[in-house]
Scaffold this motif. Structure first.
Motif, PDB file in Angstrom:
ATOM      1  N   GLU B  20     -28.717  -4.739  -8.764  1.00 47.39           N
ATOM      2  CA  GLU B  20     -28.055  -4.842 -10.061  1.00 47.39           C
ATOM      3  C   GLU B  20     -28.894  -5.741 -10.955  1.00 47.39           C
ATOM      4  OE1 GLU B  20     -24.001  -6.313 -10.253  1.00 47.39           O
ATOM      5  OE2 GLU B  20     -23.709  -5.254 -12.147  1.00 47.39           O
ATOM      6  N   ARG B  22     -29.110  -7.478 -14.705  1.00 43.28           N
ATOM      7  CA  ARG B  22     -28.156  -7.863 -15.740  1.00 43.28           C
ATOM      8  C   ARG B  22     -28.749  -7.775 -17.145  1.00 43.28           C
ATOM      9  NH1 ARG B  22     -26.124 -13.646 -14.256  1.00 43.28           N
ATOM     10  NH2 ARG B  22     -28.302 -13.935 -13.594  1.00 43.28           N
ATOM     11  N   ASN B  75     -25.236  -3.553 -17.465  1.00 38.92           N
ATOM     12  CA  ASN B  75     -25.993  -3.827 -16.254  1.00 38.92           C
ATOM     13  C   ASN B  75     -26.469  -2.540 -15.592  1.00 38.92           C
ATOM     14  OD1 ASN B  75     -25.408  -6.480 -16.785  1.00 38.92           O
ATOM     15  ND2 ASN B  75     -23.916  -6.697 -15.122  1.00 38.92           N
ATOM     16  N   ARG B  77     -27.784  -0.471 -12.245  1.00 37.91           N
ATOM     17  CA  ARG B  77     -27.525  -0.508 -10.802  1.00 37.91           C
ATOM     18  C   ARG B  77     -28.220   0.641 -10.101  1.00 37.91           C
ATOM     19  NH1 ARG B  77     -21.557  -1.529 -12.227  1.00 37.91           N
ATOM     20  NH2 ARG B  77     -21.271   0.702 -11.841  1.00 37.91           N
TER      21      ARG B  77
END
Lengths: 114, 116
Positions: B20, B22, B75, B77
């Motif tokens: 992940e 950010r 975000n 992923r």
């Protein structure tokens, strides 16, 4: 497979010399961007063209940098005279000028000014 | 003016682990949101983008991103990272300005290292 092309890919020059970088945008794209990427400053927008007209060149040092689009298939970025602090990777990108447009980046010109 | 923050300069993950990255933005309204990837010696390539509709966006190479308006975040992923994902990732926001064109601001990037 349409791509943005940039020449030269690498350029080493001495301080005070003129440097010209060229970009061929993707056929049919009417926006062209010039960016400069350095470790310290990251990715900075230098100039933005739409339909060959400059819309925003506020990020470009005006005293030594100039950007033009002589025709729809060629964009140029010139530095005269070049200085060591101009050493960076210069990217050209093109797009379609629609809201939320994707920018398609060229491979960049890596410039080293000694 | 809009701004983009990528708080992680460098991230290391093991191959096969989840990822992940950010991204937070600052802007009064919902901007256009992008994730680009840059492999060494290459230009940036679009992974995915959001400008309306479903807040979970699917992109290329198995990536997805979720827009959370309440957190001003977007975000990125990936459930299982591959060694070929090692690259630098840039979040970007675009707004239509008074001149009638989209101004894009890029974050400072997150370098991803993948270890065996």
């Amino acid at each position: 497979d349409a791509r943005v092309t940039q020449t030269p890919r690498h350029k080493v020059t001495e301080m005070g010399q003129e440097v010209t970088m060229r970009c061929q945008p993707i056929l049919g794209h009417n926006t062209v961007f010039w960016y400069r990427q350095t470790m310290m400053q990251g990715l900075e927008l230098l100039a933005y063209f739409r339909n060959r007209a400059p819309l925003d060149d506020s990020g470009m040092p005006k005293d030594r940098f100039s950007a033009e689009m002589p025709d729809a298939t060629l964009a140029t970025l010139k530095i005269q005279p070049s200085e060591p602090r101009d050493s960076a990777v210069y990217f050209c990108a093109s797009g379609s000028s629609a809201p939320g447009e994707t920018q398609y980046f060229g491979p960049g010109t890596r410039l080293l000014v000694l | 003016a809009q701004s983009v923050t990528q708080p992680d300069i460098h991230i290391t993950v093991s191959e096969g682990a989840s990822l992940e990255l950010r991204c937070n933005y600052s802007y009064g309204a919902t901007p256009y949101l992008f994730w680009y990837v840059q492999s060494p010696g290459q230009g940036l390539q679009l992974l995915l983008k959001y400008f309306s509709g479903d807040t979970l966006v699917q992109g290329i190479k198995g990536f997805e991103a979720e827009f959370k308006r309440s957190q001003s975040s977007f975000n990125l992923r990936k459930p299982s990272v591959h060694w070929s994902d090692a690259a630098e990732y840039f979040c970007a926001v675009g707004i239509m300005n008074s001149g009638g064109y989209q101004k894009v601001t890029f974050g400072t990037g997150t370098k991803l290292q993948v270890i065996p």
